[in-house]
Design a protein around this motif. Structure first.
Motif, short mmCIF file in Angstrom:
data_model
loop_
_atom_site.label_atom_id
_atom_site.label_comp_id
_atom_site.label_asym_id
_atom_site.label_seq_id
_atom_site.Cartn_x
_atom_site.Cartn_y
_atom_site.Cartn_z
N PRO A 1 0.83 -1.23 0.00
CA PRO A 1 0.00 0.00 0.00
C PRO A 1 0.85 1.26 0.00
CG PRO A 1 -0.02 -1.03 2.16
CD PRO A 1 0.76 -1.94 1.27
N ILE A 2 0.48 2.21 -0.86
CA ILE A 2 1.24 3.46 -0.92
C ILE A 2 0.37 4.70 -0.71
CG2 ILE A 2 3.15 2.61 -2.35
CD1 ILE A 2 1.66 3.88 -4.77
N LYS A 3 -0.95 4.48 -0.57
CA LYS A 3 -1.83 5.64 -0.40
C LYS A 3 -1.70 6.25 1.00
CE LYS A 3 -5.18 4.50 -3.95
NZ LYS A 3 -6.54 4.04 -4.27
N MET A 4 -1.35 5.39 2.00
CA MET A 4 -1.17 5.90 3.36
C MET A 4 0.32 6.02 3.66
SD MET A 4 -3.71 3.20 5.14
CE MET A 4 -2.73 1.90 4.41
N ASP A 5 0.67 7.01 4.47
CA ASP A 5 2.08 7.22 4.84
C ASP A 5 2.66 5.97 5.49
OD1 ASP A 5 2.05 9.75 3.81
OD2 ASP A 5 1.65 10.75 5.71
N ILE A 6 1.89 5.37 6.39
CA ILE A 6 2.40 4.19 7.11
C ILE A 6 2.58 3.00 6.19
CG2 ILE A 6 0.16 3.25 7.87
CD1 ILE A 6 1.68 2.89 10.66
N GLY A 7 1.80 2.92 5.12
CA GLY A 7 1.97 1.87 4.13
C GLY A 7 3.23 2.09 3.31
N ARG A 8 3.44 3.36 2.94
CA ARG A 8 4.64 3.70 2.15
C ARG A 8 5.93 3.42 2.92
NH1 ARG A 8 1.74 8.03 0.00
NH2 ARG A 8 2.38 9.39 1.69
N GLU A 9 5.85 3.55 4.26
CA GLU A 9 7.03 3.31 5.11
C GLU A 9 7.65 1.94 4.87
OE1 GLU A 9 8.48 5.10 8.02
OE2 GLU A 9 7.59 6.81 6.99
N LEU A 10 6.80 0.98 4.50
CA LEU A 10 7.26 -0.39 4.27
C LEU A 10 8.33 -0.44 3.18
CD1 LEU A 10 6.95 -3.42 4.85
CD2 LEU A 10 4.96 -3.44 3.36
N ARG A 11 8.26 0.49 2.24
CA ARG A 11 9.22 0.50 1.13
C ARG A 11 10.66 0.75 1.60
NH1 ARG A 11 7.05 2.85 -4.54
NH2 ARG A 11 5.31 1.43 -4.83
N LYS A 12 10.82 1.29 2.81
CA LYS A 12 12.17 1.53 3.34
C LYS A 12 12.93 0.22 3.54
CE LYS A 12 11.23 5.88 5.72
NZ LYS A 12 11.02 6.56 7.01
N ALA A 13 12.20 -0.87 3.70
CA ALA A 13 12.83 -2.17 3.94
C ALA A 13 13.40 -2.80 2.67
CB ALA A 13 11.83 -3.12 4.59
N PHE A 14 13.04 -2.26 1.50
CA PHE A 14 13.55 -2.81 0.23
C PHE A 14 14.79 -2.01 -0.19
CE2 PHE A 14 9.20 -4.16 0.47
CZ PHE A 14 9.21 -5.44 -0.05
#
Length: 425
Positions: free
Chosen positions: A176-189
């Motif tokens: 998910p990228i619509k929510m800030d907290i969802g976008r945060e997950l991309r930091k792990a890649f």
């Protein structure tokens, strides 16, 4: 092996008759090699960052649970509709639809309508978002990390009806990228090592640009060529407001109309999305078609053509059979009409990004760059490149994405780079 051998000539004849030889030989066949390389290379995950993300979600879930219990006046299973229903509709006396045999409905749509009535609703909706993020993405992705620290997804070429590539085991396109907290997950890649960096290219409003091109609507085409804000322009047109006086709410509503039109949205669905009356939604849609008459003409012709031919097709002759259009079931027929409007647009956008993937992959090899195309997420491509080659790779990346196909409304993409997927977007 014998069946495949004897099928070849027959399949080739079908492709010839459907004008699909170019689609097969120039787009789909080269893509096999591209997807193979993506699957073999994988994408590295910072396990510590993912564990930190998981822990942060757990804390949020615990905090939300305490707040919900406090407002409900006691503990209960928030995930159980059988326990949540009586709390909301009996204990807190919130307005409800009739009780069914299984109890009260507490699905997302029901809760959305209850937001104004009690603060517990916002907390429950947030709780559901956090628990889904944790179970599906944080916990789910941790289980798929290989010994070398990478995730190896499978990219499917022939599963979707529109021609889009899909990703499974795990699905990396659904983060998910619509929510800030969802976008945060991309930091792990992250890239494979500190010598590398990510380059990200994301097509700008490609489906609306394809719609403008196919419909031949000069107002929309002109807006894209002049780099105008298409949603602000639509708001100005539909609400008869000077463009400089368009409010953020008007722009937001116009954006919903713009994207809804691509999916053949009904007045009822638009009224639900924007929380307005059906009559107002009809006014919005009619106003849109008055200002963009060629779009209305295209949508009508797309349905009549698909009904007559039995299929809808993209600009590259990819077909989707449309038996739904001949159905006696109204709902199925309505679905078919929406699909007939949307498939040529979404399918053409999917074809274009496949062309871009083939060209980017090919140019990287030709130029002997230390780089790999590693991920495709709908309108977005992600490249891992050695920092020494990053500048040249970005130049190639931009050229090949924006010149994959000549649209009257011009292809444009946003590009960025960074040490992880979050910062590269």
């Amino acid at each position: 092996a014998k069946v495949a051998y004897h099928s070849y000539i027959k399949m080739l004849d079908i492709l010839k008759n459907n004008n699909q030889l170019d689609l097969y030989f120039d787009i789909e066949l080269p893509l096999v090699d591209v997807l193979k390389d993506m699957e073999v290379h994988g994408i590295k995950v910072d396990k510590a960052a993912l564990l930190e993300y998981q822990s942060m979600l757990s804390e949020k879930i615990n905090s939300l649970t305490d707040e919900i219990y406090e407002l409900a006046g006691g503990a209960f299973n928030i995930n159980s509709p059988q326990q949540l229903g009586p709390i909301l509709f009996d204990k807190l006396a919130l307005p409800s639809s009739k009780k069914t045999k299984t109890g009260y409905s507490t699905n997302h749509d029901v809760l959305e309508k209850l937001r104004p009535y009690h603060p517990i609703i916002n907390l429950i909706l947030e709780y559901r978002t956090m628990t889904k993020l944790k179970s599906t993405y944080a916990d789910g992705l941790l289980n798929t990390i290989s010994e070398d620290g990478k995730i190896y997804s499978t990219f499917n070429q022939v599963i979707t009806t529109t021609g889009r590539i899909s990703s499974t085991e795990p699905n990396l396109q659904n983060i998910p990228i619509k929510m800030d907290i969802g976008r945060e997950l991309r930091k792990a890649f992250i890239p494979s090592s500190s010598e590398y960096v990510f380059l990200d290219g994301d097509y700008s409003q490609i489906e609306l640009r394809v719609l403008a091109h196919i419909a031949g609507d000069q107002t929309m085409i002109g807006a894209f060529l002049n780099h105008e804000d298409i949603h602000r322009l639509t708001a100005s047109q539909v609400f008869n407001t000077p463009i400089e006086l368009v409010t953020p709410k008007q722009r937001s509503n116009a954006k919903a109309v713009n994207f809804g039109i691509v999916y053949g949205i009904s007045a009822f669905s638009l009224s639900q999305d924007l929380n307005i009356t059906k009559k107002e939604a009809e006014k919005y849609i009619n106003g849109y078609f008055e200002k963009y008459p060629m779009v209305k003409k295209y949508l009508d012709s797309a349905v009549s053509s698909a009904t007559e031919n039995g299929y809808a097709e993209t600009l590259f002759n990819r077909r989707r059979d449309m038996p739904e259009l001949k159905s006696s079931n109204f709902n199925l027929r309505s679905f078919g009409e929406r699909a007939a409007m949307n498939m040529p647009i979404q399918g053409t956008a999917a074809d274009i990004i496949k062309i871009a993937m083939n060209r980017v992959h090919s140019r990287i090899k030709e130029e002997h760059l230390d780089a790999k195309l590693i991920l495709q997420v709908h309108d977005e491509l992600l490249i891992e490149v050695n920092k020494k080659h990053a500048k040249k790779a970005m130049k190639i990346f931009k050229y090949e994405m924006e010149n994959a196909f000549k649209l009257k409304s011009k292809l444009e993409a946003d590009f960025s780079s960074g040490p992880n997927w979050f910062e590269a977007k």
